[in-house]
Each structure stands twice: as C-alpha cells, then as structure tokens.
Design an enzyme around this catalytic site. Structure first.
Site, mmCIF file in Angstrom:
data_model
loop_
_atom_site.group_PDB
_atom_site.id
_atom_site.type_symbol
_atom_site.label_atom_id
_atom_site.label_comp_id
_atom_site.label_asym_id
_atom_site.label_seq_id
_atom_site.Cartn_x
_atom_site.Cartn_y
_atom_site.Cartn_z
ATOM 1 N N PRO A 92 0.885 -1.221 0.043
ATOM 2 C CA PRO A 92 -0.097 -0.005 -0.067
ATOM 3 C C PRO A 92 0.820 1.291 0.173
ATOM 4 O O PRO A 92 0.439 2.387 -0.313
ATOM 5 C CB PRO A 92 -0.902 0.005 1.257
ATOM 6 C CG PRO A 92 -0.040 -1.182 1.956
ATOM 7 C CD PRO A 92 0.578 -2.097 1.078
ATOM 8 N N GLU A 119 3.088 -6.944 8.397
ATOM 9 C CA GLU A 119 3.285 -5.319 8.267
ATOM 10 C C GLU A 119 4.097 -4.949 6.976
ATOM 11 O O GLU A 119 4.617 -4.018 6.850
ATOM 12 C CB GLU A 119 3.787 -4.678 9.418
ATOM 13 C CG GLU A 119 2.818 -4.787 10.446
ATOM 14 C CD GLU A 119 1.626 -3.918 10.321
ATOM 15 O OE1 GLU A 119 1.448 -2.931 9.806
ATOM 16 O OE2 GLU A 119 0.381 -4.748 10.339
ATOM 17 N N ASP A 176 -10.076 1.561 -24.424
ATOM 18 C CA ASP A 176 -10.047 1.435 -22.812
ATOM 19 C C ASP A 176 -10.197 2.904 -22.290
ATOM 20 O O ASP A 176 -9.387 3.655 -22.514
ATOM 21 C CB ASP A 176 -8.694 0.609 -22.469
ATOM 22 C CG ASP A 176 -8.694 -0.775 -22.871
ATOM 23 O OD1 ASP A 176 -9.688 -1.438 -23.498
ATOM 24 O OD2 ASP A 176 -7.703 -1.235 -22.700
HETATM 25 CL CL1 6GU Z 1 -0.265 -3.940 -3.163
HETATM 26 N N1 6GU Z 1 -1.155 -4.411 -0.778
HETATM 27 C C1 6GU Z 1 -1.718 -4.335 0.219
HETATM 28 N N2 6GU Z 1 -1.697 -5.006 1.318
HETATM 29 N N3 6GU Z 1 -2.784 -3.328 0.333
HETATM 30 C C2 6GU Z 1 -3.003 -2.476 -0.869
HETATM 31 C C3 6GU Z 1 -2.348 -2.408 -1.897
HETATM 32 C C4 6GU Z 1 -1.301 -3.768 -1.874
HETATM 33 N N4 6GU Z 1 -2.636 -1.821 -2.732
HETATM 34 C C5 6GU Z 1 -3.656 -1.275 -1.892
HETATM 35 N N5 6GU Z 1 -3.622 -1.672 -0.848
#
Ligand code: 6GU
Length: 273
Positions: A92, A119, A176
């Site tokens: 994230p 984590e 697209d």
């Molecule tokens: Cl790539 N991983 C995680 N754990 N949460 C996310 C993500 C990725 N992309 C958005 N939220």
C-alpha cells in the site's frame, strides 16, 4: 512472458488458471510459476515473520526466506533462458498502479512478484535486489488489503491482456478508459446490445442511426458525462487543448467551465456545499 509469484498462500493465485490469464498460459503466451515461500524456511515451524525492530504492532517478514527464495527463482529463470527480470513488490506504500505502468510491465520478459502479509517485508530485501534489477513497489489503490496476493491478480490481469495475441481483437484496447489517445483520461460511457427493448427500456436512437460521426460524438458526450460525475479529478488534470468545441459545449451543460489557466473546473454554482 514469464511470471513468478512467491507467497505463503499459493492457493490464493489459483485464479491465474481461469479466463484470459488461464488461456494465455494454456496457449504458452505466459509461463506462470507460483512458489510457496515456506519452502525456503529452515525451522520446524516454517517461520516467515518476526517482531519489528523499534517496536510497534504486527509482524515483519524475515529476510532469510525471501532472499533464499528469490535467489533460487532467479537462478532457475536464468538457467531456463529467461532474462531481464523485474521485481514487482505489492504494497500500500507503493506508487499507484496505472494503465501506463501496466503497459511498461507488459514490455518486460519476466516479472517476479513478492506479495507480503503482515506489516510487510524487511526493507533490506528490496534494497538488496534493487542493486540487481529494476524494482517496482506498487499499490493498487487507496485502501489496505490483508496481503499483496489480490494485487498480484490485479496487476497480472492488467498486464496479460496487453500481451500480443492475448486479447482476440487488437482494437479492443483502443478505447479502454485510460488508454492513450483522444479519449485519454476519459472514462468509457455506457454500452448496449440486443434486444432493442428490455422491460420497456430502449436504447439511444443514435446507436441505431448508422451515422458513425454522430455515434462517435454521442460516445464522447457520454464519456464526458461519466467522467465529470465519477472522476472530476481526471477532467481537472486534462490539457484543455484536448477539448474541442463540442466537448466545451457539453462540459458547459454539465456545469464545467475553463478557469484563468484554461483548465476546466466545476462552475461555482454547481459545486455542492
Ligand atoms: Cl499492493 N497491498 C496491500 N496489502 N494493500 C494494498 C495494496 C497492496 N494496494 C492497495 N492496498
């Protein structure tokens, strides 16, 4: 293209056998290898995580299994003739995954994914492999998933459909939403198919007119309608030179006007409090 996925939940990647990606695999256009990270653990409990240095909640994935797994997968790929790997690290805290990035990744011969749980992965793993190959830390949106596996499915599908010969019809990508070109940065409008009446609902007359110019204009108006409603940020970001006279008329009807810099914004009287 070769794809390797290293994960503690290999079953999570089973959907890679289905639909477009599954067919690309069956046709030999895509070689997918899913590996269980726990094969590279050395203790009785197959430990992949430990407590974070500095304290704090949650657990961090250990360097050892990731390093051994990546070394082994990279060596196997090279032995079997692959080259030019890139590491894709779903997180994230990565850069946003966009259509542009999907195109860039689709041009690489070999992608290695390291979806993490907990984590995240000890930073030294990314730092180490970044000295050997390009690393893309990517996020699929502004929300938090329990792990990166779903993001691997997302990235893989977006990339696979761009590979030559994977989508039946090369034209299919042209319109697209987010594809480069005249409709760049506009969302696609609604689509219809037979029957012409369903539960007393018809379809827009223009689509039956056979008038290609009018149909293209209608599609563009609908794209503007959807984009202003759902993604006003895309309109605000647009180079105003991308809007022709008819676009400007439509934007005005929708309550948008050019500001001092020419870029479009919502007319103040149409902005909700
Ligand atoms: Cl790539 N991983 C995680 N754990 N949460 C996310 C993500 C990725 N992309 C958005 N939220």
């Amino acid at each position: 293209m070769r794809l390797d996925v290293l994960t503690i939940f290999p079953e999570y990647l089973d959907p890679l056998n289905v639909s477009l990606v599954g067919k690309a695999r069956a046709r030999g256009q895509l070689q997918v290898h899913v590996h269980d990270l726990r094969e590279w653990t050395h203790d009785r409990h197959n430990t992949v995580d430990d407590t974070p240095y500095g304290g704090g909640p949650g657990m961090v994935m250990k360097t050892g299994p990731w390093g051994d797994a990546l070394d082994s997968v990279l060596a196997d790929g090279y032995e079997t003739g692959s080259h030019g790997p890139v590491l894709v690290v779903p997180t994230p805290s990565g850069r946003p995954f966009t259509q542009e990035l999907a195109v860039e990744l689709s041009e690489r011969p070999w992608l290695v994914f390291t979806p993490a749980r907990y984590e995240g992965i000890d930073r030294r793993v990314v730092d180490e492999y970044a000295t050997r190959m390009p690393v893309y830390e990517v996020s699929i949106g502004d929300y938090v998933l329990a792990g990166g596996e779903a993001a691997v499915l997302v990235v893989t599908e977006a990339v696979a459909r761009l590979l030559p010969g994977v989508l039946g019809n090369a034209e299919s990508h042209r319109d697209d939403s987010f594809a480069p070109g005249a409709m760049a940065n506009l969302l696609e409008g609604p689509v219809y198919t037979k029957p012409p009446r369903w539960r007393d609902r018809g379809i827009p007359d223009v689509l039956l007119s056979g008038h290609h110019g009018k149909i293209a204009r209608w599609r563009r108006d609908e794209a503007l309608r959807r984009t202003t409603a759902n993604r006003p940020d895309l309109i605000e970001r647009c180079d105003p030179a991308a809007f022709d006279k008819k676009d400007r008329e439509m934007l005005s009807i929708l309550g948008w006007q050019p500001g001092p810099d020419g870029r479009f914004g919502r007319r103040p009287d149409t902005v909700e409090e």
